[in-house]
Design a protein around this motif. Structure first.
Motif, PDB file in Angstrom:
ATOM      1  N   GLU A 414       0.820  -1.216   0.000  1.00  0.00           N
ATOM      2  CA  GLU A 414       0.000   0.000   0.000  1.00  0.00           C
ATOM      3  C   GLU A 414       0.850   1.260   0.000  1.00  0.00           C
ATOM      4  O   GLU A 414       0.520   2.253  -0.648  1.00  0.00           O
ATOM      5  N   SER A 446      -7.321  10.035  -6.050  1.00  0.00           N
ATOM      6  CA  SER A 446      -7.829  10.127  -4.680  1.00  0.00           C
ATOM      7  C   SER A 446      -9.097   9.311  -4.489  1.00  0.00           C
ATOM      8  O   SER A 446      -9.403   8.876  -3.373  1.00  0.00           O
ATOM      9  N   HIS A 449      -9.169   5.135  -3.335  1.00  0.00           N
ATOM     10  CA  HIS A 449      -9.004   4.650  -1.964  1.00  0.00           C
ATOM     11  C   HIS A 449      -9.890   5.502  -1.060  1.00  0.00           C
ATOM     12  O   HIS A 449      -9.768   6.731  -1.040  1.00  0.00           O
ATOM     13  N   SER A 450     -10.761   4.850  -0.269  1.00  0.00           N
ATOM     14  CA  SER A 450     -11.727   5.583   0.546  1.00  0.00           C
ATOM     15  C   SER A 450     -11.069   6.450   1.610  1.00  0.00           C
ATOM     16  O   SER A 450     -11.606   7.482   2.008  1.00  0.00           O
ATOM     17  N   SER A 451      -9.900   6.051   2.079  1.00  0.00           N
ATOM     18  CA  SER A 451      -9.206   6.817   3.120  1.00  0.00           C
ATOM     19  C   SER A 451      -7.904   7.405   2.588  1.00  0.00           C
ATOM     20  O   SER A 451      -6.907   7.444   3.295  1.00  0.00           O
ATOM     21  N   PHE A 452      -7.952   7.862   1.331  1.00  0.00           N
ATOM     22  CA  PHE A 452      -6.746   8.338   0.662  1.00  0.00           C
ATOM     23  C   PHE A 452      -6.052   9.441   1.466  1.00  0.00           C
ATOM     24  O   PHE A 452      -4.854   9.366   1.754  1.00  0.00           O
ATOM     25  N   ASP A 454      -6.384  10.271   4.513  1.00  0.00           N
ATOM     26  CA  ASP A 454      -5.990   9.872   5.865  1.00  0.00           C
ATOM     27  C   ASP A 454      -4.639   9.169   5.873  1.00  0.00           C
ATOM     28  O   ASP A 454      -3.970   9.107   6.919  1.00  0.00           O
ATOM     29  N   GLU A 455      -4.251   8.644   4.728  1.00  0.00           N
ATOM     30  CA  GLU A 455      -3.026   7.848   4.649  1.00  0.00           C
ATOM     31  C   GLU A 455      -1.894   8.549   3.892  1.00  0.00           C
ATOM     32  O   GLU A 455      -0.716   8.416   4.234  1.00  0.00           O
ATOM     33  N   GLU A 483     -10.199  18.017   2.965  1.00  0.00           N
ATOM     34  CA  GLU A 483      -9.397  16.908   3.500  1.00  0.00           C
ATOM     35  C   GLU A 483      -7.967  16.974   2.962  1.00  0.00           C
ATOM     36  O   GLU A 483      -7.004  16.673   3.684  1.00  0.00           O
ATOM     37  N   ALA A 487      -4.574  17.314   5.126  1.00  0.00           N
ATOM     38  CA  ALA A 487      -3.486  16.350   4.953  1.00  0.00           C
ATOM     39  C   ALA A 487      -2.180  17.052   4.621  1.00  0.00           C
ATOM     40  O   ALA A 487      -1.104  16.643   5.067  1.00  0.00           O
TER      41      ALA A 487
END
Length: 497
Positions: A414, A446, A449-452, A454-455, A483, A487
């Motif tokens: 990942e 983006s 991935h649902s939590s792009f 966040d990661e 978001e 980030a």
């Protein structure tokens, strides 16, 4: 290795053999060659090397021209070019001879020179294309000097009592005149090689003149500016008429009847047919070569497709960094063609090695490496598989293998997926491509991935924060944009910490 943006887009030149043929076919040089072969021991020239007036009718007749004033002017012009390019060598007389020789020679004590065939005449038929082009460039310089020379009715009125020339009476600044024509040809060159320009089509003379006169930030030209454009058009009309016979441009001259048809503002009609009457000009393939040669000599960065063919992979990727898409592909294909299919593995290894790095230009190098590898056949697979575990190259290696349906391609971790996403966007930001395409890339990556967001801020990439800030500006979804900005703040805090 950070790349520098070239001053001009790369030009695709014809081969030297084709250009040499065009040079030999240029009307003025062709006439100069014919006169150089016609000249003999009995040819009489003035002390300055010019063909004496009494011989101009015979020279014009040899060129197939009428033995009138126009024919004599064309013959004299061709003779001067033959002398300027070394097709003829003229030697001034050591001792002046008095009086007329009885054959229409110079009077009043003026002496005549002698003429012999120059070394360059043989090079035009027996030399290499490079020899021919070098002679043609000398001719271009001579014609260029004529195009920027002042016009006057009687030269005698400009000569002072001490024999010097009164340049003030000419109202002529040679440096400014040359700078103006250089600028015009530079603009014409840029419009020709630019993807947004007319390409191979001609350019209306008013548009070219306006490109030199009208400020970029002026929405509506003033009457004063329009008058300056009209004056520039007249000036360019004279200059392009002088330049066309050497083969640098194709020119449809200004329709002189317009001088009596113009309105008070002197501006051309918006009607397309009328605009063409104001003159049309385009650089020929030989003209592109000639203008580029002049710019290179002046220190201007004017690349050409094929310049990087013999260079290493590092220089290739740096050189094509800011080329237009079509030029990138053309230059890369030439570079790969030098290696051939047998050298595909070596070429791939060189490209992959050259694309590594954490400097500002590295993402764009990797993008062009990926594009170059897309042109390489399956023979390159061993070199690509060798970098599967490389943190910088493993992602693009997997993409290359997957596109070819290769078996046993390990799934990427990942962290590599996020790193590749950041690297890809960083490359596109550096390339300053189409904004809509960049926005689509940002939203597409983006959205995978649902939590792009966040990661992704944790990605150990030099451009992570800058990429996230750009995603915050570009993303059309307000929530996602917010978001991305959060980030970006986390990524900067992590980097500073």
């Amino acid at each position: 290795m950070s790349a520098e943006r070239p001053s001009l887009p790369p030009v695709r030149l014809h081969s030297e053999a084709e250009l040499a043929r065009d040079a030999l076919a240029a009307p003025l040089l062709a006439r100069a060659v014919r006169l150089a072969r016609w000249a003999g021991p009995g040819t009489r020239v003035g002390a300055g090397g010019e063909l004496v007036e009494a011989q101009l009718p015979a020279a014009a007749e040899h060129l197939g021209l009428d033995a009138d004033e126009d024919g004599a002017a064309y013959a004299s012009e061709a003779w001067r070019l033959a002398v300027d390019t070394g097709l003829l060598d003229v030697e001034d007389p050591e001792d002046a001879e008095d009086g007329d020789d009885g054959e229409g020679g110079p009077e009043g004590g003026e002496a005549e020179g002698t003429v012999t065939v120059g070394e360059n005449l043989a090079l035009l038929t027996g030399g290499s294309p490079q020899d021919v082009l070098a002679i043609w460039l000398d001719g271009l310089e001579a014609v260029y000097a004529d195009a920027t020379a002042p016009a006057f009715d009687d030269f005698a009125d400009l000569v002072n009592e001490d024999g010097s020339i009164d340049f003030d009476a000419l109202d002529w600044d040679p440096e400014a005149e040359a700078e103006f024509l250089d600028g015009v040809l530079g603009n014409l060159y840029l419009l020709t090689v630019s993807e947004a320009g007319p390409g191979e089509g001609p350019l209306p003379l008013p548009a070219l003149a306006a490109s030199m006169i009208v400020p970029d930030d002026m929405d509506e030209p003033t009457d004063e500016v329009l008058e300056q454009v009209s004056e520039a058009m007249m000036r360019l009309d004279d200059q392009f008429r002088v330049l066309e016979p050497i083969g640098i441009v194709e020119y449809r001259p200004l329709d002189e009847t317009l001088l009596t048809e113009e309105g008070e503002d002197g501006a051309p009609s918006a009607d397309e047919e009328d605009v063409t009457r104001y003159g049309l000009v385009k650089l020929t393939p030989l003209g592109l070569y000639g203008v580029r040669a002049r710019m290179l000599e002046a220190g201007v960065d004017a690349p050409a497709i094929g310049d990087l063919t013999a260079k290493g992979a590092e220089e290739l990727l740096a050189g094509i960094a800011y080329y237009p898409e079509a030029a990138v592909r053309a230059e890369t294909e030439l570079w790969l063609g030098r290696h051939g299919s047998a050298g595909a593995v070596t070429a791939a290894r060189e490209l992959l090695s050259a694309s590594r790095g954490s400097d500002a230009g590295a993402p764009l190098r990797r993008l062009h490496c990926q594009q170059a590898l897309a042109l390489v056949g399956p023979e390159a697979e061993p070199a690509v598989r060798a970098v599967l575990d490389d943190s910088e190259l493993g992602g693009l290696a997997r993409v290359w293998l997957a596109e070819r349906g290769a078996a046993d391609v390990p799934p990427p971790p990942e962290s590599m997926i996020f790193w590749l996403a950041v690297d890809t966007i960083a490359a596109q930001l550096d390339a300053e491509g189409d904004l809509d395409e960049l926005q689509g890339l940002v939203e597409g990556l983006s959205g995978q991935h649902s939590s792009f967001f966040d990661e992704v801020w944790r990605v150990d990439h030099p451009g992570t924060a800058e990429v996230l800030e750009a995603m915050g500006r570009l993303h059309s979804d307000k929530k996602a944009a917010k978001e991305a900005r959060k980030a970006a703040f986390k990524a900067r805090s992590r980097k500073s910490g």
